[in-house]
Write an enzyme that holds these catalytic residues in place. Sequence first.
Site, PDB file in Angstrom:
ATOM      1  N   HIS A 351      -8.523   6.443 -10.922  1.00 15.91           N
ATOM      2  CA  HIS A 351      -8.457   5.074 -10.409  1.00 15.91           C
ATOM      3  C   HIS A 351      -7.522   4.218 -11.286  1.00 15.91           C
ATOM      4  CE1 HIS A 351     -10.133   1.774  -8.045  1.00 15.91           C
ATOM      5  NE2 HIS A 351      -9.948   1.056  -9.128  1.00 15.91           N
ATOM      6  N   ALA A 352      -6.505   3.638 -10.668  1.00 17.61           N
ATOM      7  CA  ALA A 352      -5.485   2.923 -11.442  1.00 17.61           C
ATOM      8  C   ALA A 352      -6.074   1.726 -12.186  1.00 17.61           C
ATOM      9  CB  ALA A 352      -4.380   2.440 -10.513  1.00 17.61           C
ATOM     10  N   HIS A 381       1.515  -3.930  -9.266  1.00 16.26           N
ATOM     11  CA  HIS A 381       0.262  -4.667  -9.386  1.00 16.26           C
ATOM     12  C   HIS A 381      -0.343  -4.507 -10.788  1.00 16.26           C
ATOM     13  CE1 HIS A 381      -3.792  -6.096  -8.126  1.00 16.26           C
ATOM     14  NE2 HIS A 381      -4.179  -5.195  -9.016  1.00 16.26           N
ATOM     15  N   GLU A 382      -0.436  -3.275 -11.253  1.00 14.70           N
ATOM     16  CA  GLU A 382      -1.054  -3.025 -12.567  1.00 14.70           C
ATOM     17  C   GLU A 382      -0.258  -3.681 -13.690  1.00 14.70           C
ATOM     18  OE1 GLU A 382      -3.956  -1.949 -12.859  1.00 14.70           O
ATOM     19  OE2 GLU A 382      -4.192  -1.243 -10.804  1.00 14.70           O
ATOM     20  N   HIS A 385      -1.140  -7.171 -14.484  1.00 15.02           N
ATOM     21  CA  HIS A 385      -2.242  -7.328 -15.444  1.00 15.02           C
ATOM     22  C   HIS A 385      -1.715  -7.235 -16.878  1.00 15.02           C
ATOM     23  CE1 HIS A 385      -5.329  -7.266 -12.440  1.00 15.02           C
ATOM     24  NE2 HIS A 385      -5.126  -6.015 -12.076  1.00 15.02           N
ATOM     25  N   GLU A 409      -6.512 -10.605 -10.660  1.00 17.56           N
ATOM     26  CA  GLU A 409      -6.133  -9.782  -9.506  1.00 17.56           C
ATOM     27  C   GLU A 409      -5.053 -10.467  -8.685  1.00 17.56           C
ATOM     28  OE1 GLU A 409      -6.899  -6.742  -9.065  1.00 17.56           O
ATOM     29  OE2 GLU A 409      -8.297  -6.760 -10.735  1.00 17.56           O
ATOM     30  N   HIS A 509     -21.606  -3.993  -4.805  1.00 19.43           N
ATOM     31  CA  HIS A 509     -21.731  -5.195  -5.646  1.00 19.43           C
ATOM     32  C   HIS A 509     -23.105  -5.853  -5.562  1.00 19.43           C
ATOM     33  CE1 HIS A 509     -17.556  -4.282  -5.063  1.00 19.43           C
ATOM     34  NE2 HIS A 509     -17.232  -5.045  -6.083  1.00 19.43           N
ATOM     35  N   TYR A 519     -12.906 -12.036  -5.433  1.00 26.26           N
ATOM     36  CA  TYR A 519     -11.975 -11.330  -4.554  1.00 26.26           C
ATOM     37  C   TYR A 519     -11.473 -12.240  -3.444  1.00 26.26           C
ATOM     38  CZ  TYR A 519     -14.059  -7.441  -7.083  1.00 26.26           C
ATOM     39  OH  TYR A 519     -14.513  -6.615  -8.080  1.00 26.26           O
TER      40      TYR A 519
END
Length: 610
Positions: A351-352, A381-382, A385, A409, A509, A519
């Site tokens: 999982h990235a 995307h990563e 971060h 995010e 969740h 989110y």
Amino acid sequence: MIRLGSLSFSWLALCLAFVNLGFSQQISKTKPPGKAPTVEEAKAFVEEAEARLLALSVDASRANWVQSTYITEDTEILSAQANERAIAAGVDFAKRATRFDGLKVPADLARKMKLLKLSLTLAAPSNPKESEELTRLVASMEGTYGKGKYCPEGQEKCLTLEDLTRLLANSRDPKQLLDGWVGWHRIAPPMRNDFKRYVELANKGARELGFADTGAMWRSKYDMPPDSFAKELDRLWNQVRPFYVSLHAYVRNQLREKYGDVVPATGLIPAHLLGNMWAQSWENIFPLVAPQGADPGFDLTEILKKRNTDHRQMVKYGEQFFTSLGFELLPKTFWERSQFVKPSDREVVCHASAWDIDNVDDLRIKMCIDITAEDFNTIHHELGHNFYQRAYNRQPMLFRDSANDGFHEAVGDTIALSITPEYLVKLGLLIKSPDASKDIGLLLRTALEKIAFLPFGLLIDQWRWKVFSGEIPPEKYNETWWQLRQKYQGVAPSVPRSEKDFDPGAKYHVPANVPYTRYFLAHILQFQFHRAFAQSAGCQGPLNRCSIYESKEAGRRLNDMLSLGLSKPWPDALEAITDQRQMDATAILDYFAPLQKWLDEQNKGKPVGW
Ligand SMILES: [Zn+2]
């Protein structure tokens, strides 16, 4: 895509943060008056907390990194132990911070004290028995969810959530889809009683801290009164709702053409037909609803493969995006220590995720990169971060996080919105970008992923907040869950549900006590950021064709925001990019304007809404 990495203090809190604050307002009132604390003591206390939490966070990050890239029984134990140590320290500092309640201290110090206390997602009651019971309940619910399987009658093999996710995404047989949907939802009823008790105990803990209930405690994290924040979310949803309703009507029609009477001409869409267990994003049914000629005329995966792009080069493309905005190159250690390729000799978590091991500049990503368009996106995307983490690394420890939990995010996703055909042309990956007639397909796919998500992103906590406040009593858990899913998403179960079911428990969740509103916020914010950057970058055309690649002005604004970290209330951070202090969903409408027009044409004369 979730940031698992940087083990900031609030990350710990999100993770499980369990606290037995061991005090209550009643107790503190009856306590004999001790020596009043001073500002100097408060300062020293926060300094101690920051130093200790930083050290523990680095230890835990190292242990977690090794565990994720080399899974063995031993590395799992070592990382669990390191996390426990860090969490216990966080709890202890939160507890001790209350000693300074009521003391007038400088603004920065006050904010740090507040963060120490507010980062908890669950406050256990001061009664040790109850505290222990609450810990056990959450662990047990999470365990039940994690072990959940559907074992179809007469079949040997049981289906895991992964199996069922694939089934929901790929099967086009309504019977099979319904069977998978019903099967998975059977894991939840055993949690119902535990959940009820967890609500009671968690509320008790929150009240001891002075919050009305656990939901109010969660809503307090957004630099505004809890009720104003709830109203803000309603306002944002109402901005975007008409567009969602159009998308819903179009999809309902297309599904009806495919599946027939299983899908009603008016009213609610059956929840199992949208390509996802929770109908939370619909991109898996794009092939079913795509208009003719939706193909953009190029395939990035094919292009990357044809050019023999390797893993490192994939990441280089991402880095180059950020350097084009004016950011520094990633450190040498990033290239030495990241995991790009799935190792062949051991188990890893694929999982990235993006990491900042030392909370300064030991940045890394952990992925098992495939040479595909999807992973090209994920890398951008990563790295969002990572560049965020580095930008706030000069802030004090407690401020090394995003402006609110939606921001981290949102940044990664904002960057990914700039992967336009024109950007690919600039990289030399594409010779010519397709003309505007291809936009509808591209926009529809994005809308199925991101717009379909909005009502779901909102309703989980709408339900939980009402459960925590007592507005939803236990005997109405399931009924109200479906009322909200109907109200917001316009979906319904295809089989009768009752209070014997506990459908909210079939979403991770809920049993795991992870707040969900972040989110929703991330989905709103990313379009607002993108629209503002498009202006900074001087984009003239439609928003969906704007890439901020090479825009130093957009880069400057982005860096201004990122480097604030959590040091200021989030409206300050928002303003640094957008000149607005309010979140604004009209950017979504701007971005999707061509699709909205097209959907209106498709829906003409057909029922819209439910
Ligand atoms: Zn992410």
